[in-house]
Design an enzyme around this catalytic site. Structure first.
Site, mmCIF file in Angstrom:
data_model
loop_
_atom_site.group_PDB
_atom_site.id
_atom_site.type_symbol
_atom_site.label_atom_id
_atom_site.label_comp_id
_atom_site.label_asym_id
_atom_site.label_seq_id
_atom_site.Cartn_x
_atom_site.Cartn_y
_atom_site.Cartn_z
ATOM 1 C CB CYS A 99 -0.884 0.026 1.236
ATOM 2 S SG CYS A 99 -1.797 -1.488 1.565
ATOM 3 C CB CYS A 102 0.281 3.461 -4.597
ATOM 4 S SG CYS A 102 0.618 2.305 -5.924
ATOM 5 C CG HIS A 103 -2.273 4.692 -1.199
ATOM 6 N ND1 HIS A 103 -3.131 5.488 -1.908
ATOM 7 C CD2 HIS A 103 -2.606 3.409 -1.498
ATOM 8 C CE1 HIS A 103 -3.967 4.708 -2.601
ATOM 9 N NE2 HIS A 103 -3.659 3.448 -2.376
ATOM 10 C CB CYS A 137 -6.504 -1.146 -3.688
ATOM 11 S SG CYS A 137 -5.624 0.357 -4.066
ATOM 12 C CB CYS A 245 -29.355 -4.671 13.430
ATOM 13 S SG CYS A 245 -29.581 -3.408 14.682
#
Lengths: 284, 109
Positions: A99, A102-103, A137, A245
């Protein structure tokens, strides 16, 4: 005479103890003594008077649970965030990319991201949740295996992205191409289901703040997700929570990651527009 | 046995002599009780942290025996009086024989 006065005092004490055990709804949430979190905000326009104010689920928890979220050392959800930080820097897949390649650093690269999800993706022509974007991604850019929706790795990564965007104001777009799905989610929110014939709104719009047996009902906001729950000692995803729920209304539930839950997530997230990203939050 | 076991400790950086300080510790650990069974009905073997100690300059501060009923990621918060500058040493003992250690310095004025 004396006896009555004493009795009065004892009842007073009990009343006091009971009110502190429930929750302090006037408390203010500041994490690590520095990050201020908005736990009350004016309701977004699309709620159209159904609620005057939107409130974070943090307000409805006991003092002890509230305190756990006010310090990252005490927040067990941060353990998963730390695991995700390792995953963030680990190269994987056929492209051998991480990750971080790129980031950059997660804290900077992912700032502001959590607050806008779920959102419309132009290329894929679909509404994507954070989990779907992470998997897109992984498969498209890294050539890696998908993570299980609401699995441990996925929730830890969502926790890290929420941590990076902590304090950002939730701002989910409900117009444009996302509108059709948003309307589907809104209809689901107000539709009674199950043997108990309950809609989301019956509890979380009409009865928040009241007790449902031993549980203090919140507005069911999802700004704090992924959430560390004391009951199962791990991070929990939005869809898994929805599933619990819906099951409690004694209905057949939708599947985690299904289009129905994506629509509901989009709608419920938009009900929290104006609140802060808290993640990872702590609830019971 | 247990993966991803990481100790974490918070001790104030400085204090005045004789001050009572609060120490927080946490170790990420599954704390498998030994009472549970897997999908095939076989018992899952016990794997817990069974002892935790804290020493200050060689002197014992706290020594705890942990039992299987203690939850995942055991957390300890306790207080200590610090007479002088030095180091706290924290030690966790795992069922599988592993020993995890962490040290924190504190400056006392």
């Amino acid at each position: 005479m004396m006896k009555t006065a004493l009795k009065g005092a004892v009842y007073g004490l009990i009343a006091l103890a009971a009110s502190t055990a429930v929750a302090d709804e006037s408390a203010e949430l500041v994490i690590n003594g520095e990050t201020e979190i908005v736990t009350r905000a004016d309701a977004p326009a699309h709620l159209d008077g159904a609620l005057s104010e939107v409130t974070s689920g943090w307000l409805y928890r006991s003092d002890e649970t509230q305190a756990m979220q006010m310090d990252d050392f005490d927040n067990p959800g941060m353990l998963a965030v730390e695991d995700a930080m390792v995953a963030w820097g680990t190269a994987e897949g056929t492209e051998n990319k991480s990750c971080a390649d790129c980031h950059g650093a997660a804290e900077e690269g992912m700032a502001g991201v959590r607050a806008t999800y779920p959102k419309w993706n132009d290329n894929a022509e679909e509404v994507r949740t954070l989990a779907m974007q992470i998997n897109a991604c992984r498969t498209e850019n890294m050539g890696a295996e998908e993570w299980k929706y609401d699995g441990g790795d996925m929730l830890a990564m969502e926790g890290l992205i929420s941590y990076a965007g902590r304090g950002d104001t939730i701002n989910v777009a409900i117009d444009g191409p996302a509108q059709a799905m948003w309307e589907q989610g809104r209809d689901m929110y107000y539709t009674r289901t199950g043997q108990l014939e309950l809609s989301c709104a019956n509890c979380h719009e009409q009865n928040y703040g009241n007790m449902i047996r031993a549980d203090h009902l919140s507005q069911g906001q999802i700004n704090g997700f992924p959430t560390y729950r004391l009951k199962n000692a791990k991070l929990n995803g939005v869809h898994s929570r929805f599933k619990g729920c819906v099951r409690d209304t004694r209905a057949e539930t939708y599947a985690v990651g299904s289009e129905d839950f994506i629509a509901l997530e989009l709608y419920v997230a938009s009900r929290g527009n104006g609140l802060s990203v808290e993640g990872p939050s702590v609830r019971n | 046995m247990a993966d991803n076991v990481t100790p974490r400790v918070r001790v104030p950086r400085d204090a005045t002599a004789g001050e009572v300080i609060t120490i927080k510790t946490l170790i990420s650990h599954p704390m498998e009780s030994g009472q549970r069974k897997d999908g095939d009905g076989n018992p899952i073997p016990r794997s817990i942290i069974n002892r935790f100690t804290c020493d200050f300059n060689g002197q014992n501060v706290i020594d705890v025996t942990l039992e299987p009923a203690i939850s995942t990621n055991p957390y300890f918060e306790f207080q200590a009086t610090v007479p002088e500058s030095g180091a706290f040493t924290f030690t966790w003992y795992d069922d599988d024989g592993s020993v995890y250690e962490d040290t924190k310095e504190i400056a006392v004025s």
